[in-house]
Design a protein around this motif. Structure first.
Motif, PDB file in Angstrom:
ATOM      1  N   ARG A 210       0.809  -1.220   0.000  1.00  0.00           N
ATOM      2  CA  ARG A 210       0.000   0.000   0.000  1.00  0.00           C
ATOM      3  C   ARG A 210       0.839   1.265   0.000  1.00  0.00           C
ATOM      4  NH1 ARG A 210      -3.814   0.438   4.853  1.00  0.00           N
ATOM      5  NH2 ARG A 210      -4.410   2.345   3.731  1.00  0.00           N
ATOM      6  N   HIS A 211       1.861   1.295   0.859  1.00  0.00           N
ATOM      7  CA  HIS A 211       2.471   2.581   1.196  1.00  0.00           C
ATOM      8  C   HIS A 211       3.911   2.765   0.718  1.00  0.00           C
ATOM      9  CE1 HIS A 211      -1.001   3.183   3.723  1.00  0.00           C
ATOM     10  NE2 HIS A 211      -0.693   2.171   4.504  1.00  0.00           N
ATOM     11  N   ASP A 212       4.667   1.679   0.579  1.00  0.00           N
ATOM     12  CA  ASP A 212       6.105   1.876   0.574  1.00  0.00           C
ATOM     13  C   ASP A 212       6.683   2.220  -0.790  1.00  0.00           C
ATOM     14  OD1 ASP A 212       8.685   2.077   1.480  1.00  0.00           O
ATOM     15  OD2 ASP A 212       8.364   0.527   2.956  1.00  0.00           O
ATOM     16  N   ARG A 213       6.524   3.460  -1.149  1.00  0.00           N
ATOM     17  CA  ARG A 213       7.221   3.967  -2.326  1.00  0.00           C
ATOM     18  C   ARG A 213       8.699   4.190  -2.000  1.00  0.00           C
ATOM     19  NH1 ARG A 213       3.336   4.688  -5.851  1.00  0.00           N
ATOM     20  NH2 ARG A 213       1.218   5.125  -5.090  1.00  0.00           N
ATOM     21  N   LEU A 214       9.006   4.282  -0.725  1.00  0.00           N
ATOM     22  CA  LEU A 214      10.391   4.484  -0.293  1.00  0.00           C
ATOM     23  C   LEU A 214      11.268   3.321  -0.734  1.00  0.00           C
ATOM     24  CD1 LEU A 214      11.906   6.595   1.471  1.00  0.00           C
ATOM     25  CD2 LEU A 214      11.620   5.022   3.372  1.00  0.00           C
ATOM     26  N   LEU A 215      10.778   2.090  -0.549  1.00  0.00           N
ATOM     27  CA  LEU A 215      11.546   0.908  -0.915  1.00  0.00           C
ATOM     28  C   LEU A 215      11.199   0.397  -2.307  1.00  0.00           C
ATOM     29  CD1 LEU A 215      11.387  -1.059   2.460  1.00  0.00           C
ATOM     30  CD2 LEU A 215      13.187   0.466   1.643  1.00  0.00           C
ATOM     31  N   GLY A 216      10.256   1.076  -2.962  1.00  0.00           N
ATOM     32  CA  GLY A 216       9.876   0.654  -4.303  1.00  0.00           C
ATOM     33  C   GLY A 216       8.984  -0.556  -4.332  1.00  0.00           C
ATOM     34  N   THR A 217       8.234  -0.804  -3.253  1.00  0.00           N
ATOM     35  CA  THR A 217       7.393  -2.000  -3.193  1.00  0.00           C
ATOM     36  C   THR A 217       5.918  -1.714  -3.413  1.00  0.00           C
ATOM     37  OG1 THR A 217       7.146  -1.795  -0.794  1.00  0.00           O
ATOM     38  CG2 THR A 217       8.992  -3.109  -1.595  1.00  0.00           C
ATOM     39  N   ALA A 218       5.536  -0.436  -3.475  1.00  0.00           N
ATOM     40  CA  ALA A 218       4.117  -0.107  -3.632  1.00  0.00           C
ATOM     41  C   ALA A 218       3.574  -0.706  -4.926  1.00  0.00           C
ATOM     42  CB  ALA A 218       3.929   1.410  -3.624  1.00  0.00           C
ATOM     43  N   ARG A 219       2.445  -1.435  -4.788  1.00  0.00           N
ATOM     44  CA  ARG A 219       1.736  -2.067  -5.904  1.00  0.00           C
ATOM     45  C   ARG A 219       2.603  -3.106  -6.635  1.00  0.00           C
ATOM     46  NH1 ARG A 219      -1.261   0.582  -3.272  1.00  0.00           N
ATOM     47  NH2 ARG A 219      -3.102   1.708  -3.988  1.00  0.00           N
ATOM     48  N   SER A 220       3.579  -3.701  -5.948  1.00  0.00           N
ATOM     49  CA  SER A 220       4.465  -4.668  -6.609  1.00  0.00           C
ATOM     50  C   SER A 220       3.769  -6.009  -6.769  1.00  0.00           C
ATOM     51  CB  SER A 220       5.759  -4.852  -5.807  1.00  0.00           C
ATOM     52  OG  SER A 220       5.500  -5.510  -4.592  1.00  0.00           O
ATOM     53  N   ALA A 221       4.042  -6.685  -7.880  1.00  0.00           N
ATOM     54  CA  ALA A 221       3.418  -7.981  -8.173  1.00  0.00           C
ATOM     55  C   ALA A 221       3.768  -9.062  -7.158  1.00  0.00           C
ATOM     56  CB  ALA A 221       3.818  -8.423  -9.585  1.00  0.00           C
ATOM     57  N   PRO A 222       5.039  -9.153  -6.691  1.00  0.00           N
ATOM     58  CA  PRO A 222       5.338 -10.195  -5.703  1.00  0.00           C
ATOM     59  C   PRO A 222       4.497 -10.076  -4.443  1.00  0.00           C
ATOM     60  CG  PRO A 222       7.364  -9.304  -6.606  1.00  0.00           C
ATOM     61  CD  PRO A 222       6.265  -8.439  -7.108  1.00  0.00           C
ATOM     62  N   LEU A 223       4.333  -8.860  -3.944  1.00  0.00           N
ATOM     63  CA  LEU A 223       3.551  -8.675  -2.738  1.00  0.00           C
ATOM     64  C   LEU A 223       2.066  -8.893  -2.998  1.00  0.00           C
ATOM     65  CD1 LEU A 223       5.323  -5.593  -1.146  1.00  0.00           C
ATOM     66  CD2 LEU A 223       5.650  -8.009  -0.636  1.00  0.00           C
ATOM     67  N   ALA A 224       1.613  -8.527  -4.170  1.00  0.00           N
ATOM     68  CA  ALA A 224       0.204  -8.736  -4.508  1.00  0.00           C
ATOM     69  C   ALA A 224      -0.141 -10.223  -4.473  1.00  0.00           C
ATOM     70  CB  ALA A 224      -0.093  -8.157  -5.889  1.00  0.00           C
ATOM     71  N   ALA A 225       0.757 -11.050  -5.013  1.00  0.00           N
ATOM     72  CA  ALA A 225       0.508 -12.497  -5.000  1.00  0.00           C
ATOM     73  C   ALA A 225       0.461 -13.025  -3.575  1.00  0.00           C
ATOM     74  CB  ALA A 225       1.604 -13.206  -5.800  1.00  0.00           C
ATOM     75  N   ALA A 226       1.350 -12.519  -2.726  1.00  0.00           N
ATOM     76  CA  ALA A 226       1.378 -12.966  -1.335  1.00  0.00           C
ATOM     77  C   ALA A 226       0.122 -12.530  -0.591  1.00  0.00           C
ATOM     78  CB  ALA A 226       2.624 -12.407  -0.642  1.00  0.00           C
ATOM     79  N   ILE A 227      -0.339 -11.304  -0.833  1.00  0.00           N
ATOM     80  CA  ILE A 227      -1.534 -10.794  -0.148  1.00  0.00           C
ATOM     81  C   ILE A 227      -2.760 -11.618  -0.516  1.00  0.00           C
ATOM     82  CG2 ILE A 227      -3.124  -8.831  -0.038  1.00  0.00           C
ATOM     83  CD1 ILE A 227      -0.578  -7.045  -0.443  1.00  0.00           C
ATOM     84  N   ALA A 228      -2.946 -11.872  -1.796  1.00  0.00           N
ATOM     85  CA  ALA A 228      -4.126 -12.620  -2.237  1.00  0.00           C
ATOM     86  C   ALA A 228      -4.128 -14.031  -1.645  1.00  0.00           C
ATOM     87  CB  ALA A 228      -4.154 -12.677  -3.766  1.00  0.00           C
ATOM     88  N   ALA A 229      -2.965 -14.687  -1.675  1.00  0.00           N
ATOM     89  CA  ALA A 229      -2.892 -16.052  -1.138  1.00  0.00           C
ATOM     90  C   ALA A 229      -3.121 -16.065   0.364  1.00  0.00           C
ATOM     91  CB  ALA A 229      -1.530 -16.665  -1.481  1.00  0.00           C
ATOM     92  N   ALA A 230      -2.552 -15.071   1.066  1.00  0.00           N
ATOM     93  CA  ALA A 230      -2.679 -15.041   2.529  1.00  0.00           C
ATOM     94  C   ALA A 230      -4.109 -14.748   2.955  1.00  0.00           C
ATOM     95  CB  ALA A 230      -1.726 -14.002   3.107  1.00  0.00           C
ATOM     96  N   ALA A 231      -4.797 -13.823   2.281  1.00  0.00           N
ATOM     97  CA  ALA A 231      -6.175 -13.489   2.653  1.00  0.00           C
ATOM     98  C   ALA A 231      -7.087 -14.704   2.511  1.00  0.00           C
ATOM     99  CB  ALA A 231      -6.682 -12.331   1.793  1.00  0.00           C
ATOM    100  N   ASP A 232      -6.944 -15.435   1.416  1.00  0.00           N
ATOM    101  CA  ASP A 232      -7.764 -16.643   1.229  1.00  0.00           C
ATOM    102  C   ASP A 232      -7.462 -17.682   2.299  1.00  0.00           C
ATOM    103  OD1 ASP A 232      -9.008 -15.594  -0.975  1.00  0.00           O
ATOM    104  OD2 ASP A 232      -7.725 -16.609  -2.440  1.00  0.00           O
TER     105      ASP A 232
END
Length: 777
Positions: free
Chosen positions: A537-559
């Protein structure tokens, strides 16, 4: 002419002397040495003129395994003497063992791991016969401090006994068959000239037998060196080594402990080695302000000499000197046995003086490679990157401060984190973001020279040719190693964010999603979801905002959270904040990422509704599930939510579980509780209605539940409670009692019990409170 087989113990000065003397006397055509045959084309590189110790580091990596192993050499290693003396005698020198990456050596981090520790039956009998503690003491007694007369015969007898009729394992059998082919080829090529074969003593009897059984023909051909399988990568490079890494007391698998002592033994003989040992120990102790008098020194030498005489040694052996030092310098009872009575790392609780003795015998020597030694590409890439980004070392070290909002410093940060992930010493982060969600915008690093830095870079070169490639391979390996440990996976994902999240391959992303999709525990899974969602959501500082790797992890974890939560049972189990947090993180994922990631809001609400109504589910999960649905379906203008919070709170009013239920509710619907009509009123009514004993039962969980409100909101609730009773005040006084809440509750219960006794004895009427004088009577 038949070959001359010399069985050795690795890193034994006695064996090294025998090897050197044999080669000088025979001047053989071939000298064959146990070692990785894939290094044969690079023996000139090995003999460039390095400062010992050095090692051949070999790496292998394919889709199934990553393996690294070392073949170390010091000046008294028999293998090293065989190579150097053989070259000096004009012999062709070759390694004859399988490459280190071969599966036959897959279980060995060190090629020269002593076989007697795997086949120890004979050793145990010899230890008993000679009344010594371990194989190191036995070896010194039989070989190191004895004259060289008859050394070859004594070694042959020892190793013949060691091997005996022992059936070697499949790995040793494969290695011995391969080495025998080299010996047969060398004998055929040498004609009438000698061939000297230097291997671990355990292999000697088998090699003699295998070579004698040769039938000629193809047996005379030089063996091929196995090539890497398709898809595998790796190689072998020389690395600087250290005496500390050679020392059995530091966990080394092979050879002799106390390498500095044996270096002195190799150079000066046992008498001067013993003298140096005593002087070195005393020097270290005095340097650390530990008192060692001249009389202590005399006592230690006297004791060592006496022990050597009793044990039948011409000169004090290593353990004679150590035992003498211990008797003179350690006056109190020891919590653990003396380390030289066993083998392996020092035990916790080892006496400080004994630790210094071991350190003195270990030594501080560190090898240095010749300047012409080839190095893997990673070393050159890392050196160039550090210079380009002004991160290279300076004498004495330096502090590096980075502003993570600046592109240049963020790039420098990623380089340093890649070095950290690769475990390259000399780069230590002192300050910086710890979770990816904290408001830290800078980093501070200590960058300083380290003696093991080049070694570590060479070893890390097995992962890739550049820092980003190597760090990505390490992170991928950590993902696989995490298996179903999602907490470990969370740490790996954060490290990937620090190094540059885009370095993770599609295969690694699939592994992450699969691992999360099979995670067994709600708590750790919630932690992963919490961190990854915040980074996404937030981390433009580290370049992770809206990143595909994290998106895959979020979707799998929520389910996975919803699936696991619906299966939890335990109607009276106490609240678990971590599983409550897992539901909260899932709710947040639906709110903030659901539309982008395609999370099914209606399915999640259906699961939450079923959990909230399930009396077999723990109360905290039921309360959290109700809050989950309430917070996702708030009342809108003119629309009433289908969830009735007042009714739900009343239904959860059992003293033994209400606090746990409220903990779940408050964690997910704190805002809704504060602003909904009637909820605070029914909570006040509910708590006020508890009898004394019930209140005591409910109190701990209630306090845990209300801790989900920050202080300002708790003050608002307290003010509301006062106002309902017609009392003025801010409510702050209710939050800061002069004594603990448990004491107040216990006092309330005691008052009720006193009233009951007074009523029973007729001292208090039902409509009149007791006066103090009545109670005193």
């Amino acid at each position: 002419m038949p070959a001359t087989f010399i069985g050795v113990r690795h890193h034994s000065p006695a064996c090294a002397r025998l090897v050197g003397a044999t080669i000088a006397a025979l001047r053989p055509a071939h000298v064959l040495v146990e070692g990785p045959a894939d290094m044969n084309d690079r023996i000139d590189e090995l003999l460039l003129g390095h400062e010992l110790p050095v090692a051949v580091f070999s790496s292998y990596r394919d889709a199934e395994r990553h393996q690294g192993s070392w073949a170390p050499f010091c000046s008294y290693s028999p293998e090293w003497v065989a190579l150097s003396a053989g070259r000096a005698a004009g012999a062709a020198v070759r390694f004859i063992d399988l490459p280190s990456w071969d599966k036959a050596l897959a279980r060995l981090e060190n090629r020269y791991a002593d076989a007697e520790h795997r086949y120890s039956d004979v050793v145990d009998r010899l230890l008993a016969a000679f009344a010594v503690d371990n194989v190191d003491t036995l070896w010194d007694h039989l070989f190191e401090i004895e004259p060289d007369d008859g050394l070859a015969e004594r070694l042959d007898t020892y190793f013949d006994l060691l091997r005996g009729e022992t059936e070697a394992g499949a790995d040793d059998t494969a290695r011995e068959a391969y080495m025998a082919r080299w010996v047969r080829a060398a004998v055929a090529d040498a004609g009438d000239r000698p061939v000297v074969v230097v291997t671990g003593g355990f292999h000697r009897p088998a090699l003699i037998r295998l070579v004698a059984e040769a039938t000629g023909g193809d047996d005379a051909a030089w063996p091929e060196v196995p090539a890497f399988p398709d898809g595998a990568v790796g190689g072998s490079y020389l690395v600087p080594y250290s005496f500390r890494r050679l020392d059995a007391f530091d966990g080394y698998q092979s050879g002799m402990p106390s390498p500095e002592y044996y270096q002195r033994l190799w150079e000066h003989g046992p008498e001067l080695a013993a003298t140096h040992l005593v002087e070195s120990v005393v020097g270290r102790l005095r340097a650390r302000k530990q008192p060692v008098s001249t009389s202590d020194l005399i006592a230690a030498r006297t004791a060592a000499t006496g022990l050597a005489l009793v044990r039948g040694h011409r000169h004090p052996a290593r353990t004679d000197v150590l035992d003498g030092l211990a008797s003179a310098l350690v006056n109190e009872a020891l919590d653990v046995p003396l380390p030289w009575a066993t083998r392996g790392r020092l035990s916790e609780g080892t006496h400080p003086a004994v630790v210094e003795m071991i350190a003195a015998l270990s030594g501080t020597r560190v090898g240095r490679l010749h300047p012409d030694t080839p190095l893997p590409p990673l070393v050159h890439h890392a050196t160039a990157e550090l210079e380009r980004q002004d991160l290279d070392h300076r004498p004495g070290g330096r502090d590096v401060k980075l502003d993570l909002t600046a592109d240049t410093d963020r790039s420098r940060s990623r380089t340093l984190h890649r070095l950290r992930v690769l475990h390259i010493p000399g780069f230590v982060r002192e300050h910086g973001p710890a979770t990816g969600v904290d408001a830290v915008l800078d980093e501070r690093w200590t960058v300083e020279p380290h003696e093991q830095q080049l070694t570590a870079l060479i070893e890390a070169g097995s992962y890739g040719a550049t820092l980003d490639e190597a760090a990505a391979a390490v992170l991928a390996e950590r993902v696989r190693a995490a298996d179903r440990d999602v907490e470990q996976l969370a740490g790996t994902l954060f490290d990937a964010a620090l190094c540059g999240i885009d370095m993770l391959s599609d295969r690694v992303l699939d592994d992450i999603a699969r691992m999360i999709g099979t995670a067994p525990d709600l708590g750790p899974l919630g932690q992963v979801l919490d961190v990854t969602l915040a980074l996404w959501r937030h981390d433009r500082l580290l370049g992770t905002a809206r990143s595909a790797p994290l998106a895959a992890a979020i979707a799998a974890a929520a389910d996975r959270v919803l699936w696991l939560a619906e299966g939890v049972r335990g109607g009276s189990a106490p609240a678990e904040p971590r599983r409550i947090r897992a539901l909260a993180a899932t709710r947040d994922a639906i709110v903030h990422a659901g539309a982008v990631l395609g999370l099914d809001r209606d399915a999640a609400l259906a699961v939450a509704g079923r959990i909230a109504d399930d009396r077999d589910a723990p109360p905290d999960l039921r309360g959290a599930a109700f809050g989950f649905g309430w917070s996702l379906e708030p009342a809108a203008a003119g629309v009433t939510t289908r969830r009735d919070p007042v009714r739900a709170v009343r239904g959860a009013a059992a003293p033994e579980s209400v606090g746990d239920w409220l903990a779940g509710l408050f964690a997910l619907a704190r805002e809704e509780v504060l602003h909904a009509t009637g909820v605070r009123e029914v909570l006040d009514e509910l708590v006020a209605g508890f009898a004394g004993e019930d209140f005591l039962v409910a109190l701990p969980a209630l306090r845990q539940a209300f801790a989900y409100f920050p202080p300002r909101e708790r003050e608002t609730i307290a003010r509301h409670v006062l106002a309902r009773r017609g009392l003025a005040g801010s409510g702050r006084a209710l939050l800061r009692l002069p004594v603990g809440a448990e004491i107040v509750a216990a006092g309330t219960v005691l008052d009720a019990r006193v009233d009951a006794v007074l009523h029973r004895e007729g001292l208090l009427s039902a409509d009149r409170p007791a006066e103090p004088s009545e109670v005193e009577q």
